[in-house]
Design a protein around this motif. Structure first.
Motif, PDB file in Angstrom:
ATOM      1  N   ASN A  29      20.103  35.925  -0.151  1.00  0.00           N
ATOM      2  CA  ASN A  29      19.257  37.058   0.254  1.00  0.00           C
ATOM      3  C   ASN A  29      17.914  36.556   0.827  1.00  0.00           C
ATOM      4  OD1 ASN A  29      17.365  39.498  -1.648  1.00  0.00           O
ATOM      5  ND2 ASN A  29      18.161  39.737   0.413  1.00  0.00           N
ATOM      6  N   LYS A  30      17.964  36.050   2.079  1.00  0.00           N
ATOM      7  CA  LYS A  30      16.772  35.432   2.667  1.00  0.00           C
ATOM      8  C   LYS A  30      15.622  36.414   2.818  1.00  0.00           C
ATOM      9  CE  LYS A  30      19.563  34.704   6.097  1.00  0.00           C
ATOM     10  NZ  LYS A  30      20.188  34.009   7.219  1.00  0.00           N
ATOM     11  N   GLU A  31      15.966  37.722   2.985  1.00  0.00           N
ATOM     12  CA  GLU A  31      14.908  38.718   3.201  1.00  0.00           C
ATOM     13  C   GLU A  31      13.934  38.747   2.016  1.00  0.00           C
ATOM     14  OE1 GLU A  31      18.207  39.316   3.460  1.00  0.00           O
ATOM     15  OE2 GLU A  31      18.648  40.226   5.414  1.00  0.00           O
ATOM     16  N   VAL A  40      21.478  28.799  -0.409  1.00  0.00           N
ATOM     17  CA  VAL A  40      22.859  29.042   0.009  1.00  0.00           C
ATOM     18  C   VAL A  40      22.942  29.182   1.528  1.00  0.00           C
ATOM     19  CG1 VAL A  40      24.717  30.771  -0.066  1.00  0.00           C
ATOM     20  CG2 VAL A  40      23.585  30.056  -2.174  1.00  0.00           C
ATOM     21  N   ASP A  41      21.890  29.705   2.141  1.00  0.00           N
ATOM     22  CA  ASP A  41      21.871  29.807   3.594  1.00  0.00           C
ATOM     23  C   ASP A  41      22.233  28.420   4.133  1.00  0.00           C
ATOM     24  OD1 ASP A  41      21.517  31.152   5.939  1.00  0.00           O
ATOM     25  OD2 ASP A  41      19.412  31.669   5.589  1.00  0.00           O
ATOM     26  N   SER A  42      23.171  28.348   5.077  1.00  0.00           N
ATOM     27  CA  SER A  42      23.751  27.042   5.422  1.00  0.00           C
ATOM     28  C   SER A  42      22.696  26.051   5.919  1.00  0.00           C
ATOM     29  CB  SER A  42      24.859  27.215   6.451  1.00  0.00           C
ATOM     30  OG  SER A  42      24.353  27.839   7.602  1.00  0.00           O
ATOM     31  N   GLU A  43      21.717  26.561   6.684  1.00  0.00           N
ATOM     32  CA  GLU A  43      20.685  25.658   7.239  1.00  0.00           C
ATOM     33  C   GLU A  43      19.842  25.044   6.119  1.00  0.00           C
ATOM     34  OE1 GLU A  43      21.299  28.705   8.041  1.00  0.00           O
ATOM     35  OE2 GLU A  43      22.001  28.620  10.118  1.00  0.00           O
ATOM     36  N   HIS A  44      19.446  25.900   5.182  1.00  0.00           N
ATOM     37  CA  HIS A  44      18.564  25.442   4.108  1.00  0.00           C
ATOM     38  C   HIS A  44      19.320  24.571   3.137  1.00  0.00           C
ATOM     39  CE1 HIS A  44      17.206  28.959   6.119  1.00  0.00           C
ATOM     40  NE2 HIS A  44      15.974  28.593   5.847  1.00  0.00           N
ATOM     41  N   MET A  69      16.829  36.877  15.490  1.00  0.00           N
ATOM     42  CA  MET A  69      15.895  37.159  14.390  1.00  0.00           C
ATOM     43  C   MET A  69      16.359  36.413  13.144  1.00  0.00           C
ATOM     44  SD  MET A  69      13.172  38.475  13.246  1.00  0.00           S
ATOM     45  CE  MET A  69      12.463  39.943  13.984  1.00  0.00           C
ATOM     46  N   ASN A  70      17.681  36.251  13.000  1.00  0.00           N
ATOM     47  CA  ASN A  70      18.171  35.517  11.831  1.00  0.00           C
ATOM     48  C   ASN A  70      17.522  34.135  11.749  1.00  0.00           C
ATOM     49  OD1 ASN A  70      19.907  35.023   9.517  1.00  0.00           O
ATOM     50  ND2 ASN A  70      21.035  33.643  10.861  1.00  0.00           N
ATOM     51  N   LYS A  71      17.461  33.445  12.898  1.00  0.00           N
ATOM     52  CA  LYS A  71      16.853  32.097  12.870  1.00  0.00           C
ATOM     53  C   LYS A  71      15.365  32.206  12.554  1.00  0.00           C
ATOM     54  CE  LYS A  71      19.507  29.893  13.197  1.00  0.00           C
ATOM     55  NZ  LYS A  71      20.409  29.350  12.134  1.00  0.00           N
ATOM     56  N   LEU A 131      13.933  34.529  10.672  1.00  0.00           N
ATOM     57  CA  LEU A 131      13.824  34.752   9.219  1.00  0.00           C
ATOM     58  C   LEU A 131      14.048  33.429   8.492  1.00  0.00           C
ATOM     59  CD1 LEU A 131      15.862  38.105   8.809  1.00  0.00           C
ATOM     60  CD2 LEU A 131      13.374  37.857   9.019  1.00  0.00           C
ATOM     61  N   GLU A 132      14.965  32.611   9.023  1.00  0.00           N
ATOM     62  CA  GLU A 132      15.264  31.329   8.371  1.00  0.00           C
ATOM     63  C   GLU A 132      14.112  30.338   8.483  1.00  0.00           C
ATOM     64  OE1 GLU A 132      20.121  31.584   8.695  1.00  0.00           O
ATOM     65  OE2 GLU A 132      19.073  30.106   9.933  1.00  0.00           O
ATOM     66  N   VAL A 133      13.339  30.411   9.581  1.00  0.00           N
ATOM     67  CA  VAL A 133      12.159  29.557   9.702  1.00  0.00           C
ATOM     68  C   VAL A 133      11.182  29.915   8.578  1.00  0.00           C
ATOM     69  CG1 VAL A 133      10.130  29.063  11.140  1.00  0.00           C
ATOM     70  CG2 VAL A 133      12.407  29.143  12.188  1.00  0.00           C
TER      71      VAL A 133
HETATM   72 MG    MG Z   1      21.896  30.730   8.057  1.00  0.00          MG
END
Ligand code: MG
Ligand code: NAD
Length: 396
Positions: free
Chosen positions: A124-126, A149-153, A221-223, A225-227
């Motif tokens: 839940n990155k938000e 869990v977010d794949s990038e992180h 926007m997903n990227k 939010l991930e930044v």
């Molecule tokens: Mg991701």
């Protein structure tokens, strides 16, 4: 010792993948609670299979329907509503919480797990975008552990030195490189963005995900939010986080070190890999994901991120730099705009305009407690809704 799990958002894309991994390792994991919003039949099936002690749904109607489907499981405690989610996140029996509710709706329960000192597997990155400061502070005070869990992180976490503590200075890290597939519209002519439909936006080339994050991937926007998510998890400023387009989604992200070395995590694009990594950390367990076949993939390609094509990416960087309430406003306006797009009330190419105007109308203020975050969220939503109303005639 078995880990005892609450899976928040069990019926979603991440929830289902989590239970797939859990089912492969009954010796390691036990399910204490499962939650869903309105997908009662799917949750009932999951309850039959995983035998949790508690189940949580959206409201009394859903609770009633679930009870009827599971009349032969009288010991199952069925509850509903946001407070019940908080309870299953912080229950003393629970060691580990998979936070996989989508959007701001996941904040209270994710934060409850942080306050209760749980091992939090965060999808839940938000929650971090809205309330990163409050969230990280809660973890420090409670001794809770966040596993991304977010794949990038998850890839960055795997590529950092073992025992890495927040802050990059002592680790010789120069920057984090988050890879992005570029989504379904990486090469779409710009004059066709206005006509994009929800189903086109949700057809991601590599990943199968829920609809909200799929639209976020299409706008990038997903990227963005991930930044912001990465800046909180790893304690890094915007200037040390770079986005790189990598259409194959084989490299899930990288860490660039001072000596020129770049470490990366590679794999097939299947969320069961980062989920299994977070579940078993620091050990490794089977996830059901096929071995990576690089010879079959043949080549990996890269290009610079196009901020003109994807203005949401720049808006997210700007919100991170502005700090305070800006990321919460960005997230709130984006959730409203994406919902409007999915319901056919807003053109795809206007999502960024709604977010940008909302940020302009809600200047950033410092924020260090949840009350301030929730005010910023409410303000961002109210402004975005009024913009959506003003735009309705012009845009559809
Ligand atoms: Mg991701
Ligand atoms: P999804 O839409 O498939 O599932 C969302 C889950 O949350 C469902 O179980 C739903 O019942 C529940 N839910 C929805 N609204 C709710 C509400 N108001 N209250 C309580 N529960 C509610 O979403 P997803 O794709 O699984 O994504 C979940 C989270 O994980 C998102 O924050 C997303 O950004 C993040 N994430 C997803 C992926 C992916 O591959 N799907 C990858 C990385 C991060």
């Amino acid at each position: 010792m078995k880990q005892v799990l609450s899976v928040l958002g069990a019926t979603g894309s991440i929830g289902v993948s989590t239970l797939d991994v859990v089912a492969r390792h009954p010796d390691r994991f036990e399910v204490f609670a499962l939650s869903a919003h309105r997908q009662v039949a799917k949750l009932a099936e999951q309850c039959r299979r995983f035998r949790p002690r508690r189940a949580v749904v959206a409201g009394p109607d859903e609770a009633h329907a679930l009870r009827a489907l599971l009349a032969d499981m009288p010991a199952l405690d069925i509850a509903h509503g946001p407070q019940a989610l908080v309870e299953i996140a912080r229950a003393p029996e629970v060691t580990t919480v998979m936070a996989a509710i989508v959007g701001a709706a996941g904040l209270a329960s994710s934060l409850a797990a942080a306050h209760a000192g749980k091992r939090i597997l965060l999808a839940n990155k938000e929650a971090l975008v809205m309330a990163g400061d409050v969230f990280m502070q809660a973890l420090r005070e409670s001794g809770g552990v966040l596993l991304p869990v977010d794949s990038e992180h998850n890839a960055v976490f795997q590529s950092l030195p073992a025992g890495f503590v927040r802050g990059l200075r002592c680790s010789g890290v120069r920057k984090l490189i988050l890879t992005a597939s570029g989504g379904p519209f990486r090469a779409l002519p710009l004059d066709r963005f206005a006509a994009v439909t929800p189903d086109q936006a949700c057809a991601h080339p590599n990943w199968s995900m829920g609809r909200k994050i799929s639209v976020d991937s299409a706008t990038m926007m997903n990227k963005g939010l991930e930044v912001i998510e990465a800046s909180w998890i790893f304690g890094v400023g915007a200037e040390r986080i770079e986005v790189l387009i990598h259409p194959e989604s084989t490299i899930h992200s990288m860490v660039q070190y001072e000596d020129g070395s770049v470490l990366a995590e590679l794999g097939n694009p299947d969320m069961r890999t980062p989920i299994a990594h977070a579940l078993a950390y620091p050990e490794r367990v089977a996830s059901g994901v096929a071995d990576l076949d690089l010879a079959a993939i043949g080549r990996l390609s890269f290009e610079a991120a196009d901020f003109a094509r994807f203005p949401c990416l720049g808006l997210a960087y700007a919100a991170l730099r502005a700090g305070g309430t800006a990321p919460a406003v960005l997230n709130a306006a984006n959730e409203e705009a994406v919902a409007a797009f999915l319901e056919g009330r807003l053109r795809f190419d206007r999502i960024a305009a709604v977010v940008e105007a909302s940020l302009e109308r809600c200047p950033a203020r410092p924020v260090h407690e949840l009350g301030g975050v929730m005010e910023a969220d409410a303000q961002g939503r109210a402004v975005a809704r009024s913009l959506l109303q003003d735009m309705a005639g012009v845009l559809s």
